[in-house]
Scaffold this motif. Structure first.
Motif, PDB file in Angstrom:
ATOM      1  N   ALA A  45       1.636  20.515   5.763  1.00  0.00           N
ATOM      2  CA  ALA A  45       2.106  18.903   5.682  1.00  0.00           C
ATOM      3  C   ALA A  45       1.298  18.749   6.822  1.00  0.00           C
ATOM      4  N   ARG A  46      -0.043  18.757   6.683  1.00  0.00           N
ATOM      5  CA  ARG A  46      -0.947  18.149   7.829  1.00  0.00           C
ATOM      6  C   ARG A  46      -2.360  17.902   7.405  1.00  0.00           C
ATOM      7  N   PHE A  47      -3.105  16.976   8.028  1.00  0.00           N
ATOM      8  CA  PHE A  47      -4.386  16.671   7.583  1.00  0.00           C
ATOM      9  C   PHE A  47      -5.221  17.167   8.569  1.00  0.00           C
ATOM     10  N   THR A  48      -6.459  17.669   7.884  1.00  0.00           N
ATOM     11  CA  THR A  48      -7.744  18.343   8.758  1.00  0.00           C
ATOM     12  C   THR A  48      -8.699  17.341   8.400  1.00  0.00           C
ATOM     13  N   LEU A  49      -9.537  16.817   9.329  1.00  0.00           N
ATOM     14  CA  LEU A  49     -10.683  16.245   9.760  1.00  0.00           C
ATOM     15  C   LEU A  49     -11.706  16.815   8.746  1.00  0.00           C
ATOM     16  N   ALA A  50     -12.371  16.165   7.666  1.00  0.00           N
ATOM     17  CA  ALA A  50     -13.111  16.656   6.608  1.00  0.00           C
ATOM     18  C   ALA A  50     -14.611  16.411   6.796  1.00  0.00           C
ATOM     19  N   SER A  51     -14.889  15.021   7.082  1.00  0.00           N
ATOM     20  CA  SER A  51     -16.175  14.532   7.327  1.00  0.00           C
ATOM     21  C   SER A  51     -16.115  13.257   7.931  1.00  0.00           C
ATOM     22  N   LEU A  52     -17.131  12.865   8.622  1.00  0.00           N
ATOM     23  CA  LEU A  52     -17.369  11.541   9.397  1.00  0.00           C
ATOM     24  C   LEU A  52     -18.343  10.671   8.849  1.00  0.00           C
ATOM     25  N   HIS A  53     -17.876   9.367   8.352  1.00  0.00           N
ATOM     26  CA  HIS A  53     -18.986   8.434   8.004  1.00  0.00           C
ATOM     27  C   HIS A  53     -19.685   8.097   9.238  1.00  0.00           C
ATOM     28  N   PRO A  54     -21.038   7.550   8.739  1.00  0.00           N
ATOM     29  CA  PRO A  54     -21.778   7.296   9.771  1.00  0.00           C
ATOM     30  C   PRO A  54     -21.465   6.360  10.990  1.00  0.00           C
ATOM     31  N   GLY A  55     -21.796   6.848  12.234  1.00  0.00           N
ATOM     32  CA  GLY A  55     -21.381   6.199  13.392  1.00  0.00           C
ATOM     33  C   GLY A  55     -20.090   6.715  13.979  1.00  0.00           C
ATOM     34  N   GLU A  56     -19.497   7.527  13.454  1.00  0.00           N
ATOM     35  CA  GLU A  56     -17.786   7.910  13.832  1.00  0.00           C
ATOM     36  C   GLU A  56     -17.965   9.530  14.586  1.00  0.00           C
ATOM     37  N   THR A  57     -17.219   9.538  15.476  1.00  0.00           N
ATOM     38  CA  THR A  57     -17.144  11.016  16.048  1.00  0.00           C
ATOM     39  C   THR A  57     -15.430  11.499  16.176  1.00  0.00           C
ATOM     40  N   VAL A  58     -15.571  12.595  16.337  1.00  0.00           N
ATOM     41  CA  VAL A  58     -13.994  13.075  16.381  1.00  0.00           C
ATOM     42  C   VAL A  58     -13.133  12.359  17.443  1.00  0.00           C
ATOM     43  N   HIS A  59     -13.950  11.900  18.453  1.00  0.00           N
ATOM     44  CA  HIS A  59     -13.113  11.222  19.508  1.00  0.00           C
ATOM     45  C   HIS A  59     -12.694   9.676  18.981  1.00  0.00           C
ATOM     46  N   SER A  60     -13.756   9.157  18.286  1.00  0.00           N
ATOM     47  CA  SER A  60     -13.526   7.705  17.682  1.00  0.00           C
ATOM     48  C   SER A  60     -12.414   7.853  16.276  1.00  0.00           C
ATOM     49  N   ILE A  61     -12.310   9.088  15.840  1.00  0.00           N
ATOM     50  CA  ILE A  61     -11.399   8.909  14.823  1.00  0.00           C
ATOM     51  C   ILE A  61      -9.971   9.344  15.427  1.00  0.00           C
ATOM     52  N   ARG A  62      -9.782   9.970  16.498  1.00  0.00           N
ATOM     53  CA  ARG A  62      -8.667  10.167  17.215  1.00  0.00           C
ATOM     54  C   ARG A  62      -8.193   8.902  17.891  1.00  0.00           C
ATOM     55  N   ALA A  63      -8.874   8.093  18.294  1.00  0.00           N
ATOM     56  CA  ALA A  63      -8.570   6.897  18.885  1.00  0.00           C
ATOM     57  C   ALA A  63      -8.195   5.690  17.861  1.00  0.00           C
ATOM     58  N   ALA A  64      -8.791   6.093  16.631  1.00  0.00           N
ATOM     59  CA  ALA A  64      -8.047   5.038  15.559  1.00  0.00           C
ATOM     60  C   ALA A  64      -7.049   5.574  14.779  1.00  0.00           C
TER      61      ALA A  64
END
Lengths: 262, 287
Positions: free
Chosen positions: A193-212
């Protein structure tokens, strides 16, 4: 591809495709995921132009897929009324459906009701549509929400329109395959019951995704989301737009400059 | 306002005489449970506007299975006490502004449902059985807020296989817009058969049509499958462009610009009032 490739792709400006086109192509690739149950019959609900574009792209790429677009005015596939979609899904005849939500949480619960006290006395969303049935009864569901922000992607939804997972013993045919947003793609594991980051759209980083993102998720070395190819873009801008213009005139006008249909 | 009675006009095999739109609206009692299809499924916006002009009050609306433009204007005009629906939306024009405002103001009661549950409750009424089961729903907070929906062991399944039972729902009045009626009060609306289920399940079905044509649709193999027999239809009224701004099959399209303008104006009470004065009551809009 590195982010630098995306930010400086050509002589003029921009990456050469609209964000909506990237999303449509990304959804189409998820539909065609060879590790998932084949999507022979896909249904698309109300107000879903990007998922509809993805489905038409799959069809125009030559894949044998039956599309049932609930809001198609001419040539609507249902001759017993809108209940036929739910009857088909109840029988297990719908392989893939799309859902979104005003809020989506880390266990893939969907909230289309609203925030604050029931029934949405804070911010009221439109309502749950068929989600409480379609989510457990379709063989797989792709979650889609363009807005990727902490107010949409929350730790825990205020109200559950449709649950991401069900207790053992409760009849359930499928779960979320993935969550696609304007910033990234998450894969969903229904056992954890958990998500895993699979891919980042242009301009994004793991850090920016965590922040959003308001919910916690797993992240390894997520690759860039692959950009649309020339053939996919040509199909989207031509035959896919042709198919969609009647149902989604505003979208086709805004993305592809197509004149409003009568 | 006095309770108003039925006004049957389509009886047996006798020729049908259409009634006026305003008489049809006047036949809907205040407080009635009134079922309406949404914008993609042949709403009678003409009847909704006539109900507003007639001063209808306390209506309990049922979205079949969701609600759109007609529901929003009825709420805005103060005609509605309760809405049971699976969603209220103006499609590409966004959220329904008068619905949202009334919910926040506490002037309407909202009972949330989910689309197949509404279809199933109507199908139970159509069959004349007290309830029907439906898969899914378990784990949704909708179910938690519906004491009238019951979770029970599947009597034919393994122990622990629970399923939701939904009560039959028979609306007092159903209203929708069809393309045409024939001499006998049969109405034709093509493939939008959810309106047929609705007519079968409801105590009274009121239908507005673009036109009345000579003959009997039930004697035509091409037309009969898309026809609702006059058995189920209490009254027919002619209302040209009666679904507008919603679409009507291949007769006319959805008027997106009209709904977008409505969505913009109806964000405020004053804006809605101005819209209603012009579009419902026919007053000339101030420059």
């Amino acid at each position: 591809m590195t982010p630098a490739d995306v930010t400086a792709p050509g002589p003029s400006s921009g990456p050469g495709f609209a964000p909506e086109e990237l999303l449509a192509v990304t959804l189409a690739r998820l539909i065609l995921d060879p590790t998932a149950r084949p999507a022979r019959h896909i249904a698309v609900g109300a107000a879903s132009p990007i998922p509809a574009a993805a489905c038409w792209l799959v069809a125009k790429l030559g894949h044998p897929v039956r599309l049932s677009l609930l809001h198609k005015r001419s040539g609507n596939p249902f001759t017993e009324g809108t209940r036929e979609l739910f009857d088909l899904t109840g029988q297990g005849r719908i392989d893939l459906f799309f859902l979104g939500g005003g809020q989506i949480d880390g266990q893939a619960n969907l909230n289309l009701i609203g925030t604050g006290d029931w029934p949405g006395m804070g911010v009221r969303f439109p309502g749950s549509f068929g989600s409480a049935f379609m989510y457990p009864m379709a063989h797989r569901t792709i979650l889609f929400r363009e807005e990727h922000s902490p107010r949409v992607l929350v730790q825990r939804v205020a109200h559950v329109s449709a649950p991401g997972v069900s207790p053992p013993g409760v009849f359930r045919r499928g779960h979320a395959q993935a969550l696609v947003t304007g910033k990234c793609v998450f894969a969903f594991d229904p056992v954890a019951a958990r998500f895993t980051l699979a891919s980042l759209h242009p301009g994004e980083t793991v850090h920016s995704i965590r922040a959003a993102t308001g919910f916690d998720f797993d992240a390894g070395a997520a690759p860039q989301t692959a950009p649309p190819g020339d053939a996919e873009l040509a199909l989207l801008r031509g035959p896919v737009c042709d198919e969609m213009a009647e149902t989604y005139p505003e979208f086709c006008g805004r993305i592809w400059g197509r004149g409003q249909a009568a | 306002m006095a309770k108003r009675g039925a006004v049957g006009s389509a009886q047996g095999d006798a020729p049908m005489t259409p009634i006026s739109l305003e008489a049809m609206a006047a036949s809907v009692p205040d407080g009635a449970l009134l079922a309406l299809p949404p914008d993609n499924s042949l709403p009678s916006v003409a009847l909704a506007m006539a109900l507003i002009r007639g001063g209808a009050r306390g209506l309990r609306l049922l979205g079949v299975p969701v609600s759109g433009f007609a529901t929003d204007i009825l709420i805005g005009a103060g005609c509605v006490a309760e809405v049971q629906t699976s969603a209220v939306s103006l499609g590409e024009a966004g959220f329904a502004p008068r619905f949202t405002a009334a919910l926040k103001a506490g002037t309407i009661t909202v009972r949330d449902a989910t689309c197949p549950a509404i279809h199933t409750m109507l199908q139970a009424a159509e069959k004349g059985v007290p309830f029907m089961p439906l898969r899914g729903l378990i784990g949704s907070d909708i179910l938690a807020h519906r004491p009238d929906w019951v979770v029970q062991q599947n009597p034919f399944g393994p122990l622990g296989d629970v399923i939701v039972l939904l009560p039959a729902l028979s609306p007092e009045v159903a209203a929708f817009h069809a393309v045409m009626a024939d001499s006998y009060g049969n109405v034709w609306l093509g493939r939008r058969r959810e309106c047929a289920t609705l007519a079968h399940a409801s105590q009274r079905a009121l239908v507005t049509v673009e036109r009345v044509v000579e003959g009997n649709f039930l004697e035509d193999e091409r037309l009969a499958p898309g026809t609702i027999s006059a058995t189920y239809i209490e009254a027919v009224a002619i209302a040209q462009r009666g679904a507008r701004p919603a679409a009507l099959l291949d007769e006319y399209g959805f008027d997106a610009a009209y709904v977008a303008e409505y969505a913009s104006m109806a964000k405020t009470d004053a804006g809605f009032g101005e819209w209603m004065a012009c579009e419902v009551f026919g007053q000339v809009r101030a420059a």
